[in-house]
Design a protein around this motif. Structure first.
Motif, PDB file in Angstrom:
ATOM      1  N   GLN A  99       0.824  -1.208   0.000  1.00 26.08           N
ATOM      2  CA  GLN A  99       0.000   0.000   0.000  1.00 26.08           C
ATOM      3  C   GLN A  99       0.858   1.258   0.000  1.00 26.08           C
ATOM      4  N   VAL A 100       1.856   1.297   0.871  1.00 17.68           N
ATOM      5  CA  VAL A 100       2.752   2.450   0.914  1.00 17.68           C
ATOM      6  C   VAL A 100       3.513   2.595  -0.397  1.00 17.68           C
ATOM      7  N   ALA A 101       3.966   1.467  -0.943  1.00 18.03           N
ATOM      8  CA  ALA A 101       4.727   1.506  -2.199  1.00 18.03           C
ATOM      9  C   ALA A 101       3.858   1.980  -3.360  1.00 18.03           C
ATOM     10  N   ILE A 102       2.589   1.563  -3.370  1.00 12.61           N
ATOM     11  CA  ILE A 102       1.664   2.008  -4.422  1.00 12.61           C
ATOM     12  C   ILE A 102       1.449   3.518  -4.327  1.00 12.61           C
ATOM     13  N   TYR A 103       1.229   4.007  -3.106  1.00 11.57           N
ATOM     14  CA  TYR A 103       1.007   5.436  -2.907  1.00 11.57           C
ATOM     15  C   TYR A 103       2.241   6.240  -3.344  1.00 11.57           C
ATOM     16  N   ALA A 104       3.415   5.813  -2.895  1.00 13.68           N
ATOM     17  CA  ALA A 104       4.641   6.514  -3.279  1.00 13.68           C
ATOM     18  C   ALA A 104       4.894   6.395  -4.779  1.00 13.68           C
ATOM     19  N   GLY A 105       4.570   5.224  -5.337  1.00 12.68           N
ATOM     20  CA  GLY A 105       4.771   5.010  -6.765  1.00 12.68           C
ATOM     21  C   GLY A 105       3.946   5.942  -7.623  1.00 12.68           C
ATOM     22  N   ALA A 106       2.802   6.400  -7.098  1.00 12.65           N
ATOM     23  CA  ALA A 106       1.974   7.343  -7.843  1.00 12.65           C
ATOM     24  C   ALA A 106       2.674   8.682  -8.026  1.00 12.65           C
ATOM     25  N   PHE A 107       3.666   8.965  -7.178  1.00 14.17           N
ATOM     26  CA  PHE A 107       4.483  10.169  -7.315  1.00 14.17           C
ATOM     27  C   PHE A 107       5.772   9.879  -8.094  1.00 14.17           C
ATOM     28  N   GLY A 108       5.929   8.624  -8.527  1.00 15.92           N
ATOM     29  CA  GLY A 108       7.144   8.238  -9.220  1.00 15.92           C
ATOM     30  C   GLY A 108       8.308   7.971  -8.291  1.00 15.92           C
ATOM     31  N   VAL A 109       8.017   7.706  -7.015  1.00 18.27           N
ATOM     32  CA  VAL A 109       9.068   7.507  -6.016  1.00 18.27           C
ATOM     33  C   VAL A 109       9.147   6.029  -5.641  1.00 18.27           C
ATOM     34  N   PRO A 110      10.312   5.402  -5.783  1.00 22.76           N
ATOM     35  CA  PRO A 110      10.453   3.976  -5.453  1.00 22.76           C
ATOM     36  C   PRO A 110      10.750   3.755  -3.979  1.00 22.76           C
ATOM     37  N   THR A 111      10.358   2.594  -3.473  1.00 25.19           N
ATOM     38  CA  THR A 111      10.807   2.169  -2.148  1.00 25.19           C
ATOM     39  C   THR A 111      12.194   1.567  -2.307  1.00 25.19           C
ATOM     40  N   ILE A 112      13.167   2.102  -1.576  1.00 30.23           N
ATOM     41  CA  ILE A 112      14.556   1.662  -1.744  1.00 30.23           C
ATOM     42  C   ILE A 112      15.039   0.798  -0.579  1.00 30.23           C
ATOM     43  N   MET A 113      14.289   0.804   0.531  1.00 33.52           N
ATOM     44  CA  MET A 113      14.731   0.044   1.702  1.00 33.52           C
ATOM     45  C   MET A 113      13.525  -0.310   2.564  1.00 33.52           C
ATOM     46  N   VAL A 114      13.548  -1.511   3.141  1.00 30.93           N
ATOM     47  CA  VAL A 114      12.512  -1.965   4.073  1.00 30.93           C
ATOM     48  C   VAL A 114      13.199  -2.616   5.260  1.00 30.93           C
ATOM     49  N   THR A 115      12.771  -2.259   6.469  1.00 32.43           N
ATOM     50  CA  THR A 115      13.283  -2.900   7.673  1.00 32.43           C
ATOM     51  C   THR A 115      12.114  -3.486   8.464  1.00 32.43           C
ATOM     52  N   GLY A 116      12.377  -4.571   9.182  1.00 34.08           N
ATOM     53  CA  GLY A 116      11.338  -5.244   9.960  1.00 34.08           C
ATOM     54  C   GLY A 116      11.791  -6.650  10.285  1.00 34.08           C
ATOM     55  N   ASP A 117      10.834  -7.557  10.443  1.00 37.13           N
ATOM     56  CA  ASP A 117      11.219  -8.948  10.674  1.00 37.13           C
ATOM     57  C   ASP A 117      11.515  -9.620   9.333  1.00 37.13           C
ATOM     58  N   GLU A 118      11.978 -10.856   9.383  1.00 35.47           N
ATOM     59  CA  GLU A 118      12.364 -11.537   8.150  1.00 35.47           C
ATOM     60  C   GLU A 118      11.181 -11.733   7.214  1.00 35.47           C
ATOM     61  N   ALA A 131       8.616  -9.671   6.828  1.00 37.39           N
ATOM     62  CA  ALA A 131       8.379  -8.389   6.168  1.00 37.39           C
ATOM     63  C   ALA A 131       9.398  -8.163   5.053  1.00 37.39           C
ATOM     64  N   CYS A 132      10.650  -8.515   5.320  1.00 46.03           N
ATOM     65  CA  CYS A 132      11.692  -8.354   4.299  1.00 46.03           C
ATOM     66  C   CYS A 132      11.424  -9.258   3.102  1.00 46.03           C
ATOM     67  N   ARG A 133      10.978 -10.476   3.365  1.00 44.24           N
ATOM     68  CA  ARG A 133      10.630 -11.397   2.280  1.00 44.24           C
ATOM     69  C   ARG A 133       9.478 -10.848   1.441  1.00 44.24           C
ATOM     70  N   GLU A 134       8.480 -10.299   2.115  1.00 45.69           N
ATOM     71  CA  GLU A 134       7.331  -9.711   1.416  1.00 45.69           C
ATOM     72  C   GLU A 134       7.761  -8.517   0.573  1.00 45.69           C
ATOM     73  N   ALA A 135       8.688  -7.734   1.093  1.00 42.95           N
ATOM     74  CA  ALA A 135       9.184  -6.576   0.349  1.00 42.95           C
ATOM     75  C   ALA A 135       9.854  -7.009  -0.950  1.00 42.95           C
ATOM     76  N   ARG A 136      10.680  -8.015  -0.870  1.00 48.98           N
ATOM     77  CA  ARG A 136      11.355  -8.491  -2.090  1.00 48.98           C
ATOM     78  C   ARG A 136      10.359  -9.089  -3.077  1.00 48.98           C
ATOM     79  N   GLN A 137       9.308  -9.744  -2.544  1.00 48.46           N
ATOM     80  CA  GLN A 137       8.289 -10.340  -3.404  1.00 48.46           C
ATOM     81  C   GLN A 137       7.566  -9.281  -4.216  1.00 48.46           C
TER      82      GLN A 137
END
Length: 279
Positions: A163-182, A184-190
């Motif tokens: 959801q956050v990535a979609i919102y930021a993506g609407a501005f043309g801004v990529p998510t470059i880093m995600v921190t959390g548990d393993e 969450a990190c797996r979901e980020a890469r997915q």
């Protein structure tokens, strides 16, 4: 050409070339979205929901993670950093805010991510958690763990990371880093691809059970990950999905506090990705 002008031209060209080699990181603007559940040392809802000593300590844990990431981003070349207090009940501790960033907190702000626009080079999702239903996701949920919300966009179940990535993506801004548990990190890469930098600060055993890592280790990893994230900016793409978005939401409604929940379902269309949180 005069000698001093030739030297100046060569120096400017060299600086430009070094900027390209380094991923053009220096001078970039970075937006950090924080949550509390994915911070170092946080593994039970009592730390994130209710006021009290456990919640106070969890907020301090988050501020330590933020400090490490801000330092890493700055040392990696970020010139301007905005840090958003994204936890529902808010989690910033003002006297623990380190210099080098601006911190946004409070109630009922007019935008989902105040100040975010096309001028930002990247978003960092700090203290993130996996979507609802993730078996090894520490404190996993999507928007509400009380009503057990679940969301699908174009048939794909998605959590807050997307959801956050979609919102930021609407501005043309990529998510470059995600921190959390393993998880969450797996979901980020997915969802975001292998280019996104991920830093796991714990490993989930169940929804409220985790293998925790010492703060000295997680903060060092967060610092190094943030510094590295500045170098991957050219390789990270804004997360965009097909519009109009076919959306579906499921959640529970409780007629009695101690009674069983009634499953509710809503389906519809989201025309504009920036309204992803309004559905």
């Amino acid at each position: 050409m005069p000698r001093f002008r030739l030297i100046s031209t060569v120096l400017m060209s060299t600086v430009s070339l070094l900027g390209l080699v380094a991923g053009n990181a220096f001078g970039q603007k970075i937006y950090i979205v924080t949550d509390l559940e994915g911070a170092s040392g946080v593994y039970q809802f009592e730390q994130t929901r209710e006021t009290g000593p456990l919640n106070d300590l969890a907020k301090e844990y988050l501020m330590g993670d933020i400090a490490a990431v801000v330092r890493g981003l700055r040392d990696g070349g970020a010139q301007e950093i905005i840090v958003l207090d994204g936890h529902g009940s808010r989690a910033f501790v003002p006297h623990l805010m380190i210099p080098g960033a601006k911190y946004v907190t409070g109630k009922r702000w007019p935008e989902v991510m105040p100040g975010l626009d096309e001028s930002f080079a990247g978003v960092v999702q700090l203290g993130a958690h996996a979507m609802n239903g993730t078996p090894d996701g520490v404190l996993c949920h999507t928007q509400s763990s009380r009503s057990e919300n679940r969301y699908w966009y174009n048939g794909v179940e998605s959590g807050e990371l997307a959801q956050v990535a979609i919102y930021a993506g609407a501005f043309g801004v990529p998510t470059i880093m995600v921190t959390g548990d393993e998880a969450a990190c797996r979901e980020a890469r997915q969802f975001l691809g292998p280019e996104v930098v991920t830093v796991a600060v714990k490993r989930g055993l169940a929804r409220e059970a985790a293998e925790l890592y010492p703060f000295e280790e997680t903060r060092q990893a967060l610092y190094e990950g943030a510094k590295r994230a500045m170098t991957v900016i050219p390789h990270c793409k804004p997360y965009r999905i097909q519009v109009p978005i076919q959306a579906k939401k499921e959640w529970l409604v409780f007629e009695k506090p101690d009674g069983p929940g009634k499953l509710m379902v809503k389906e519809g269309i989201i025309e504009e990705p920036r309204r992803i949180f309004e559905f």
